[in-house]
Design an enzyme around this catalytic site. Structure first.
Site, PDB file in Angstrom:
ATOM      1  N   GLY A  82       0.906  -1.277   0.089  1.00 51.07           N
ATOM      2  CA  GLY A  82       0.030   0.120  -0.020  1.00 51.07           C
ATOM      3  C   GLY A  82       0.857   1.328  -0.084  1.00 51.07           C
ATOM      4  O   GLY A  82       1.943   1.090   0.028  1.00 51.07           O
ATOM      5  N   ASP A 116       8.574   6.066   7.984  1.00 50.67           N
ATOM      6  CA  ASP A 116       8.206   7.345   8.561  1.00 50.67           C
ATOM      7  C   ASP A 116       7.114   8.197   7.745  1.00 50.67           C
ATOM      8  O   ASP A 116       6.912   9.281   7.843  1.00 50.67           O
ATOM      9  CB  ASP A 116       9.419   8.367   8.928  1.00 50.67           C
ATOM     10  CG  ASP A 116      10.038   8.354   7.544  1.00 50.67           C
ATOM     11  OD1 ASP A 116       9.896   7.767   6.453  1.00 50.67           O
ATOM     12  OD2 ASP A 116      11.382   8.792   7.852  1.00 50.67           O
ATOM     13  N   ASP A 240       4.492  -4.744  -7.408  1.00 53.82           N
ATOM     14  CA  ASP A 240       4.004  -3.361  -6.992  1.00 53.82           C
ATOM     15  C   ASP A 240       4.479  -2.113  -7.412  1.00 53.82           C
ATOM     16  O   ASP A 240       3.870  -1.084  -7.441  1.00 53.82           O
ATOM     17  CB  ASP A 240       3.943  -3.328  -5.452  1.00 53.82           C
ATOM     18  CG  ASP A 240       5.603  -3.475  -4.981  1.00 53.82           C
ATOM     19  OD1 ASP A 240       6.160  -4.484  -5.076  1.00 53.82           O
ATOM     20  OD2 ASP A 240       5.969  -2.566  -4.177  1.00 53.82           O
ATOM     21  N   ASN A 241       5.735  -2.467  -8.149  1.00 48.82           N
ATOM     22  CA  ASN A 241       6.102  -1.357  -9.302  1.00 48.82           C
ATOM     23  C   ASN A 241       5.784  -1.460 -10.507  1.00 48.82           C
ATOM     24  O   ASN A 241       6.622  -1.086 -11.441  1.00 48.82           O
ATOM     25  CB  ASN A 241       7.570  -1.172  -8.757  1.00 48.82           C
ATOM     26  CG  ASN A 241       7.884  -0.724  -7.324  1.00 48.82           C
ATOM     27  OD1 ASN A 241       7.043  -0.076  -6.769  1.00 48.82           O
ATOM     28  ND2 ASN A 241       9.067  -1.178  -6.865  1.00 48.82           N
ATOM     29  N   ASP A 250       7.661   4.279 -10.164  1.00 45.49           N
ATOM     30  CA  ASP A 250       8.627   4.016  -8.868  1.00 45.49           C
ATOM     31  C   ASP A 250       9.978   4.004  -9.435  1.00 45.49           C
ATOM     32  O   ASP A 250      10.498   2.802  -9.609  1.00 45.49           O
ATOM     33  CB  ASP A 250       7.900   2.787  -8.189  1.00 45.49           C
ATOM     34  CG  ASP A 250       6.788   2.997  -7.575  1.00 45.49           C
ATOM     35  OD1 ASP A 250       6.412   4.401  -7.578  1.00 45.49           O
ATOM     36  OD2 ASP A 250       6.416   2.247  -6.674  1.00 45.49           O
TER      37      ASP A 250
HETATM   38  P1  AMP Z   1       8.892   1.184  -2.855  1.00 42.81           P
HETATM   39  O1  AMP Z   1      10.319   0.515  -2.652  1.00 42.81           O
HETATM   40  O2  AMP Z   1       9.301   2.606  -3.076  1.00 42.81           O
HETATM   41  O3  AMP Z   1       8.445   0.629  -4.229  1.00 42.81           O
HETATM   42  O4  AMP Z   1       8.234   0.911  -1.579  1.00 42.81           O
HETATM   43  C1  AMP Z   1       7.686  -0.338  -1.121  1.00 42.81           C
HETATM   44  C2  AMP Z   1       6.810  -0.074  -0.082  1.00 42.81           C
HETATM   45  O5  AMP Z   1       7.350   0.494   1.097  1.00 42.81           O
HETATM   46  C3  AMP Z   1       5.561   0.892  -0.230  1.00 42.81           C
HETATM   47  O6  AMP Z   1       4.360   0.182   0.167  1.00 42.81           O
HETATM   48  C4  AMP Z   1       5.889   1.968   0.110  1.00 42.81           C
HETATM   49  O7  AMP Z   1       4.794   2.748   0.333  1.00 42.81           O
HETATM   50  C5  AMP Z   1       6.489   1.709   1.323  1.00 42.81           C
HETATM   51  N1  AMP Z   1       7.501   2.461   1.872  1.00 42.81           N
HETATM   52  C6  AMP Z   1       8.576   3.017   1.094  1.00 42.81           C
HETATM   53  N2  AMP Z   1       9.363   3.973   1.906  1.00 42.81           N
HETATM   54  C7  AMP Z   1       8.322   4.240   2.852  1.00 42.81           C
HETATM   55  C8  AMP Z   1       8.484   5.179   4.226  1.00 42.81           C
HETATM   56  N3  AMP Z   1       9.752   6.053   4.280  1.00 42.81           N
HETATM   57  N4  AMP Z   1       7.731   5.317   4.917  1.00 42.81           N
HETATM   58  C9  AMP Z   1       6.581   4.147   4.872  1.00 42.81           C
HETATM   59  N5  AMP Z   1       6.425   3.525   3.892  1.00 42.81           N
HETATM   60  C10 AMP Z   1       7.385   3.428   2.797  1.00 42.81           C
HETATM   61 MG    MG Z   2       6.781   1.235  -5.120  1.00 44.29          MG
END
Ligand code: AMP
Ligand code: MG
Length: 461
Positions: A82, A116, A240-241, A250
């Site tokens: 999410g 965060d 998810d990406n 992403d």
């Molecule tokens: P990503 O690697 O950016 O595709 O993120 C993977 C998951 O981690 C997604 O559900 C993001 O919303 C969550 N996520 C990444 N960075 C953060 C953060 N700083 N705080 C909360 N959730 C995060």
């Molecule tokens: Mg992502």
């Protein structure tokens, strides 16, 4: 901030998102504003624009939510991801149709887990430049509307870093992982709603699951072929990406390659090379197989559906092969044929063996100086003679870019921005807006010196 809002995702069943407003920050300021995109979208900003981008003010007409999704991360199933640090403000109708406006780094959401909900300058400015460069290269992508500094420090492995928020636009934020979320919970009602909504929003000519899968195969094959044509490595092609309609989304540990290495990996966490440059087609097909699996509960007759979906997914390899041949033949100035395929293969082999720069070598084809990069290869004279026969070099400089966002310059830009100097960001932005034009400062198009090389990029948190 004024825009023509029309929020349809927020009217879907409540299982698909959580209402969530951005968390205000202490002292926001503006980092970058994409005026031409704002204009295209019919969005007008006043001097307080960064108050909206930082999340301190909410635009009239927005209906902020964080979206539910799941996903396979590096092949491992995660049932609940999410929007952990992203908030969808809503949808805006612009001159090219409906787009999502999303704030990334706007505070915690119900999906934040231990995170965060924030982002720092690095991932925000990287995504800003790289996504806009991708768009200028003509490759489907999310885009960057604006970036604001929060005035707050956030804690990362490297220490305290200045916080920022990115406002990005996208044709939607529906991912393969969005379908997986509902399928894994056996929530068939939401899965059906998502399917109907996706068809309406992205594939209006389609009716059946097969139609959607076939469209997704076409779009993803074309996207990956386009990425590979510009030497791009996404770096984190988790489900998810993976956008349902095959747009780049992403920008985490992504990068454009300098010298050509077919097995190149940039992501520091991708130790197995799962998302290596030349593994990207396979990974796209793998992601689409997960999509087909997620859609299966909606099929009326399971056994025959499995057979039909499998056939469509198996067709990915051929569809990709054709797309790749189209992209690469164009890059060498030939019509797609057996000959153009052989010419491409030999060219790429020579480039890999000579450690030639990917972008510069292709660019040199149109500038009549490719020998500078691969001329000393034993196969070069024969290849060059064969390539010269029937080549059309006229448009090659409009096909092979002079400038891509090189990793060492992005890193330098981020280090400068942290210290309050946005000049390199602005210089890069305007050069990357015209990627087929040789930049005034030739350093911007040059590969890094040995001491400037960046070997890994980190996950975009
Ligand atoms: P990503 O690697 O950016 O595709 O993120 C993977 C998951 O981690 C997604 O559900 C993001 O919303 C969550 N996520 C990444 N960075 C953060 C953060 N700083 N705080 C909360 N959730 C995060
Ligand atoms: Mg992502």
């Amino acid at each position: 901030m004024n825009a023509n809002w029309d929020n349809t995702y927020a009217s879907l069943p409540v299982e698909m998102y959580k209402k969530q407003t951005p968390t205000p920050v202490t002292s926001p300021s503006g980092l970058a504003l994409n005026n031409s995109l704002a204009e295209e979208l019919g969005i007008s900003f006043d001097n307080d624009w960064f108050e909206y981008i930082s999340g301190n003010k909410l635009p009239n007409g927005a209906d902020p939510i964080s979206q539910a999704y799941a996903g396979h991360q590096f092949g491992h199933w995660n049932p609940q991801l999410g929007d952990g640090r992203a908030i969808l403000l809503g949808e805006v109708i612009g001159s090219f149709g409906r787009v999502d406006l999303q704030l990334k780094g706007a505070g915690r959401t119900p999906w934040s887990r231990s995170g965060d909900g924030r982002a720092w300058y690095g991932p925000v400015l990287r995504e800003y430049l790289v996504s806009e460069a991708m768009h200028a290269l003509g490759i489907p992508t999310t885009r960057a509307l604006a970036a604001a500094a929060t005035g707050e420090k956030i804690l990362r492995e490297q220490g305290p870093l200045p916080g920022a928020v990115l406002c990005r636009t996208a044709s939607s934020h529906i991912r393969v992982g969005t379908f997986q979320f509902f399928a894994s919970q056996n929530d068939l009602q939401s899965l059906q709603s998502l399917f109907d909504y996706t068809i309406k929003r992205h594939f209006p000519k389609s009716k059946t699951i097969e139609d959607l899968l076939e469209q997704a195969v076409q779009k993803h094959a074309s996207l990956v072929a386009n990425w590979m044509g510009v030497g791009f490595i996404h770096g984190v092609m988790n489900t998810d990406n993976s956008h349902i309609a095959g747009i780049t989304i992403d920008y985490g540990p992504c990068a454009f390659m300098d010298h050509f290495i077919p097995t190149k990996v940039f992501s520091s966490i991708d130790r197995q090379g799962r998302y290596a440059y030349n593994n990207q087609p396979k990974m796209a097909a793998w992601n689409l197989a997960q999509l087909a699996t997620a859609l299966l509960p909606l099929a009326s007759e399971r056994e025959s559906a499995i057979k039909r979906y499998t056939e469509i997914i198996h067709g990915f390899a051929d569809v990709f092969e054709k797309a790749n041949s189209r992209v690469h033949s164009k890059k060498i100035g030939h019509e797609p044929s057996k000959k153009s395929k052989e010419l491409t293969q030999t060219l790429l082999k020579m480039m890999a063996q000579q450690g030639a720069d990917y972008t510069q070598t292709f660019r040199a084809l149109g500038e009549g100086k490719v020998d500078k990069y691969i001329g000393s290869h034993i196969d070069f004279p024969h290849w060059h003679e064969s390539w010269s026969e029937g080549v059309n070099t006229e448009d090659l400089c409009q096909i092979n870019p002079a400038i891509i966002p090189r990793n060492h310059l992005i890193e330098e830009m981020i280090n400068k921005a942290i210290n309050g100097d946005m000049e390199l960001f602005n210089t890069l932005k305007s050069a990357l807006d015209n990627p087929f034009k040789n930049p005034k400062n030739s350093k911007l198009s040059m590969p890094p010196e040995k001491n400037e090389m960046v070997t890994a990029t980190f996950c975009g948190t």
